[in-house]
Scaffold this active site. Structure first.
Site, PDB file in Angstrom:
ATOM      1  N   CYS A 140       0.837  -1.198   0.000  1.00 29.61           N
ATOM      2  CA  CYS A 140       0.000   0.000   0.000  1.00 29.61           C
ATOM      3  C   CYS A 140       0.879   1.257   0.000  1.00 29.61           C
ATOM      4  O   CYS A 140       1.489   1.588  -1.004  1.00 29.61           O
ATOM      5  CB  CYS A 140      -1.008  -0.028   1.146  1.00 29.61           C
ATOM      6  SG  CYS A 140      -2.353   1.168   0.951  1.00 29.61           S
TER       7      CYS A 140
ATOM      8  N   HIS B  92      -3.381  -5.160   0.741  1.00 31.06           N
ATOM      9  CA  HIS B  92      -2.815  -5.591   2.029  1.00 31.06           C
ATOM     10  C   HIS B  92      -2.875  -7.109   2.185  1.00 31.06           C
ATOM     11  O   HIS B  92      -3.799  -7.645   2.809  1.00 31.06           O
ATOM     12  CB  HIS B  92      -3.570  -4.926   3.187  1.00 31.06           C
ATOM     13  CG  HIS B  92      -3.297  -3.476   3.326  1.00 31.06           C
ATOM     14  ND1 HIS B  92      -2.299  -2.989   4.141  1.00 31.06           N
ATOM     15  CD2 HIS B  92      -3.867  -2.401   2.739  1.00 31.06           C
ATOM     16  CE1 HIS B  92      -2.279  -1.670   4.062  1.00 31.06           C
ATOM     17  NE2 HIS B  92      -3.221  -1.288   3.216  1.00 31.06           N
TER      18      HIS B  92
ATOM     19  N   GLU C 299      -1.241  -8.931   4.135  1.00 34.30           N
ATOM     20  CA  GLU C 299      -1.153  -9.329   5.552  1.00 34.30           C
ATOM     21  C   GLU C 299      -2.544  -9.464   6.164  1.00 34.30           C
ATOM     22  O   GLU C 299      -2.728 -10.208   7.130  1.00 34.30           O
ATOM     23  CB  GLU C 299      -0.298  -8.333   6.345  1.00 34.30           C
ATOM     24  CG  GLU C 299      -0.948  -7.008   6.677  1.00 34.30           C
ATOM     25  CD  GLU C 299      -0.963  -5.975   5.562  1.00 34.30           C
ATOM     26  OE1 GLU C 299      -1.319  -4.808   5.855  1.00 34.30           O
ATOM     27  OE2 GLU C 299      -0.637  -6.302   4.404  1.00 34.30           O
TER      28      GLU C 299
END
Length: 185
Positions: A54, A158, A160
């Site tokens: 990002c 993202h 994660e």
């Protein structure tokens, strides 16, 4: 340091890509920008792998000389789809088209994935040393990668947040870890 992971966060100081602040720009952290740009410089000179997530993809592009949309909704056009989802981080809210022949395509083995999305800024023009490796159907750059280094990738989403539910997210982190581990041999 085996590799550099650049995480998400606040907006980037627009003077670093030659612009004045747009009225829709959010909170900035110029000190963080400068620190991360120095880390990128070090990692590139040392041949270390870089994964930008990002904001990390954006600062990577800016450090290399690229530009950004300070606010995609007011600067990109009325056809811009929602890129700041109102859903959990592990929800895959929109499609991203991966460009064949790119390193990202080699990692994912797919030309289309779904991702989460939490941004109002995005890379506009990639730096000369970077190429676009993924876009959305509304032509927002979703990934860039180095044309000069083995593993330097910036992604707008993202992984994660989706790692536990999404195989593409796992592949990205595995590839980054593998690239960092190869330098130890």
């Amino acid at each position: 340091m085996d590799g550099l992971l650049l995480s998400g966060g606040d907006d980037i100081e627009p003077s670093f890509f030659g612009e004045s602040p747009h009225q829709k720009m959010g909170t900035i952290e110029p000190g963080r920008d400068l620190y991360e740009m120095k880390l990128i410089e070090y990692a590139l000179e040392a041949g270390k792998p870089i994964l930008g997530i990002c904001r990390g993809a954006q600062i990577l592009n800016v450090q290399q000389g690229g530009t950004m949309y300070q606010d995609i909704y007011s600067q990109h056009g009325d056809s811009t789809m929602k890129h700041n989802q109102d859903a959990a981080k592990d929800y895959l809210s929109h499609k991203v088209n991966i460009i064949e022949g790119t390193k990202l395509h080699g990692i994912l083995g797919e030309t289309e994935i779904r991702t989460n999305s939490f941004h109002h800024q995005a890379n506009k023009y990639p730096a000369e040393s970077l190429q676009v490796s993924a876009m959305t159907e509304d032509s927002i750059v979703e990934a860039v990668e180095s044309t000069e280094h083995d593993f330097v990738i910036g992604i707008q989403w993202h992984p994660e947040g989706t790692y536990l539910v999404d195989e593409a997210s796992k592949k990205i982190f595995r590839a980054f870890i593998k690239a960092a581990a190869q330098l130890q041999r």
